[in-house]
Write a protein that holds these residues in place. Structure first.
Motif, PDB file in Angstrom:
ATOM      1  N   ASP A 145      45.574  39.048  48.822  1.00  0.00           N
ATOM      2  CA  ASP A 145      45.427  39.856  50.030  1.00  0.00           C
ATOM      3  C   ASP A 145      46.802  40.262  50.554  1.00  0.00           C
ATOM      4  OD1 ASP A 145      44.362  40.948  52.416  1.00  0.00           O
ATOM      5  OD2 ASP A 145      44.558  39.017  53.431  1.00  0.00           O
ATOM      6  N   TYR A 175      40.862  41.156  41.579  1.00  0.00           N
ATOM      7  CA  TYR A 175      41.282  39.770  41.384  1.00  0.00           C
ATOM      8  C   TYR A 175      40.081  38.834  41.398  1.00  0.00           C
ATOM      9  CZ  TYR A 175      45.989  41.514  42.357  1.00  0.00           C
ATOM     10  OH  TYR A 175      47.180  42.202  42.310  1.00  0.00           O
ATOM     11  N   LEU A 176      39.136  39.088  42.291  1.00  0.00           N
ATOM     12  CA  LEU A 176      37.937  38.268  42.372  1.00  0.00           C
ATOM     13  C   LEU A 176      37.109  38.394  41.095  1.00  0.00           C
ATOM     14  CD1 LEU A 176      35.944  36.438  43.772  1.00  0.00           C
ATOM     15  CD2 LEU A 176      35.181  38.382  45.166  1.00  0.00           C
ATOM     16  N   SER A 236      41.328  43.499  46.828  1.00  0.00           N
ATOM     17  CA  SER A 236      41.269  42.152  46.251  1.00  0.00           C
ATOM     18  C   SER A 236      40.135  41.985  45.252  1.00  0.00           C
ATOM     19  CB  SER A 236      41.095  41.107  47.363  1.00  0.00           C
ATOM     20  OG  SER A 236      42.236  41.033  48.182  1.00  0.00           O
ATOM     21  N   ILE A 237      39.184  42.918  45.225  1.00  0.00           N
ATOM     22  CA  ILE A 237      38.004  42.754  44.371  1.00  0.00           C
ATOM     23  C   ILE A 237      38.365  42.652  42.885  1.00  0.00           C
ATOM     24  CG2 ILE A 237      35.806  43.773  43.677  1.00  0.00           C
ATOM     25  CD1 ILE A 237      35.890  42.442  46.497  1.00  0.00           C
ATOM     26  N   THR A 296      35.435  37.561  50.434  1.00  0.00           N
ATOM     27  CA  THR A 296      35.829  38.520  49.395  1.00  0.00           C
ATOM     28  C   THR A 296      37.199  39.133  49.641  1.00  0.00           C
ATOM     29  OG1 THR A 296      34.920  40.478  50.531  1.00  0.00           O
ATOM     30  CG2 THR A 296      33.403  39.203  49.124  1.00  0.00           C
ATOM     31  N   SER A 297      37.719  38.993  50.842  1.00  0.00           N
ATOM     32  CA  SER A 297      38.885  39.741  51.295  1.00  0.00           C
ATOM     33  C   SER A 297      38.571  41.245  51.270  1.00  0.00           C
ATOM     34  CB  SER A 297      40.135  39.413  50.490  1.00  0.00           C
ATOM     35  OG  SER A 297      41.285  39.989  51.105  1.00  0.00           O
ATOM     36  N   ASP A 348      42.626  33.079  44.021  1.00  0.00           N
ATOM     37  CA  ASP A 348      43.615  33.773  44.844  1.00  0.00           C
ATOM     38  C   ASP A 348      43.320  35.269  44.805  1.00  0.00           C
ATOM     39  OD1 ASP A 348      45.835  34.842  46.112  1.00  0.00           O
ATOM     40  OD2 ASP A 348      47.249  33.514  45.108  1.00  0.00           O
ATOM     41  N   LEU A 349      43.128  35.866  45.979  1.00  0.00           N
ATOM     42  CA  LEU A 349      42.745  37.279  46.068  1.00  0.00           C
ATOM     43  C   LEU A 349      43.923  38.218  46.312  1.00  0.00           C
ATOM     44  CD1 LEU A 349      39.469  36.887  48.162  1.00  0.00           C
ATOM     45  CD2 LEU A 349      39.695  37.162  45.687  1.00  0.00           C
ATOM     46  N   ALA A 376      38.981  33.293  47.747  1.00  0.00           N
ATOM     47  CA  ALA A 376      37.522  33.270  47.648  1.00  0.00           C
ATOM     48  C   ALA A 376      37.118  31.928  47.053  1.00  0.00           C
ATOM     49  CB  ALA A 376      37.014  34.405  46.766  1.00  0.00           C
TER      50      ALA A 376
END
Length: 319
Positions: free
Chosen positions: A17, A47-48, A44-45, A39-40, A14-15, A26
């Motif tokens: 977004d 979270y990724l 959001s990075i 990647t949103s 879950d990003l 993702a």
């Protein structure tokens, strides 16, 4: 951190977004060549990266980052992520590559939609070096494991720079926005689906053709950009096709060359919202269910895309 193992070789992160849970995800493909799909945007990075860490995947292990299309809620963070993935390449539709390399127009389009919220929702947008970009055309393939070769399908309708990725191990398709939006509603309600008709390349005929391609493929799963996976493929595609017709016919019925863009958008959104709320109530969703918050944003953006489409279709002047 929300991470789900939705297939032995596929995880969903879950990003968050738009600062919302279960909005954009993702997908991580656990193969010899670790692959990320979507990647949103840049916010959001974190979270990724946290999700990858929890999956015990280092950024150095990432081989490929695939974006179904280059809208910022799917690809806006790819440049930022790539800065920390020294061995990764970015895979993109041929019509989207130039916008990753030079994202100026992408940023301008998002600013027009989101206004003052743009910086909070999307900054920074980092260009991707051309030597890091791989283009995949219709029916091109990519082998990421001994028994996993992905196939790319040109699937316009939501945008002209959109492809979808077939995953043979699950007989599934990573559909981005082509198959619309999947609203996970929890155990107490059935999943809900709507098309995504955002500006400025929405085309209903191309959308329908892409949906019919998915039907012909007899898929077992659809992996949605927004949000998650559905194994009820016939129902999902039937619902999106039904709502696509409602969206287009409703917008045609309310569009007026005597109104400006904003007025047309608000008028169409109000009518669509009424129709959607009737169905949600029939399916047992309360008026304060969280699904309404997400749908409200989506209907505004989709209404803007419908107005944009009708202006082009009817040759009216955009005011």
């Amino acid at each position: 951190m929300s991470i789900k193992k939705i297939h032995p070789k596929v995880s969903l992160i879950d990003l968050h977004d738009l600062q919302q849970e279960e909005r954009t995800g993702a997908y991580i493909l656990h193969e010899e060549a670790i692959t990320i799909i979507e990647t949103s945007a840049s916010p959001s990075i974190p979270y990724l990266k946290a999700g990858l860490k929890d999956l015990n995947i280092s950024l150095e292990e990432i081989h490929y980052i695939i974006v179904t299309h280059i809208h910022l809620d799917h690809a806006g963070g790819v440049g930022l992520l790539l800065q920390e993935c020294p061995n990764a390449k970015v895979i993109v539709h041929p019509k989207g590559a130039k916008h990753l390399i030079n994202p100026t127009k992408l940023a301008a389009g998002a600013k027009a939609i989101y206004g003052d919220r743009f910086e909070t929702l999307f900054d920074p947008i980092i260009p991707v070096s051309e030597d890091k970009v791989i283009i995949k055309h219709h029916k091109d393939t990519l082998t990421i494991g001994n028994d996993c070769t992905l196939t790319f399908y040109d699937t316009p309708g939501h945008s002209k720079h959109h492809f979808s990725i077939y995953h043979p191990a699950s007989n599934g398709i990573f559909a981005g926005d082509t198959a619309g939006i999947h609203y996970p509603a929890g155990k107490d309600h059935p999943a809900f689906f709507l098309p995504s008709t955002s500006p400025n390349q929405f085309d209903p005929k191309e959308t329908l053709a892409s949906l019919e391609l998915f039907e012909e493929m007899q898929l077992s799963r659809i992996y949605f950009g927004h949000y998650g996976m559905s194994e009820n493929v016939p129902f999902a595609l039937t619902e999106v096709k039904k709502w696509l017709n409602i969206f287009v016919e409703t917008s045609r019925g309310h569009f007026s060359t005597q109104l400006d863009f904003k007025e047309n958008t608000e008028k169409i959104k109000a009518s669509l919202e009424e129709k959607v709320n009737i169905v949600l109530k029939q399916r047992g969703f309360s008026e304060n269910h969280p699904i309404h918050t997400i749908i409200d944003v989506d209907l505004m953006v989709s209404s803007m895309g419908l107005v944009d489409y009708l202006i082009k279709e009817q040759g009216a002047n955009k005011i």
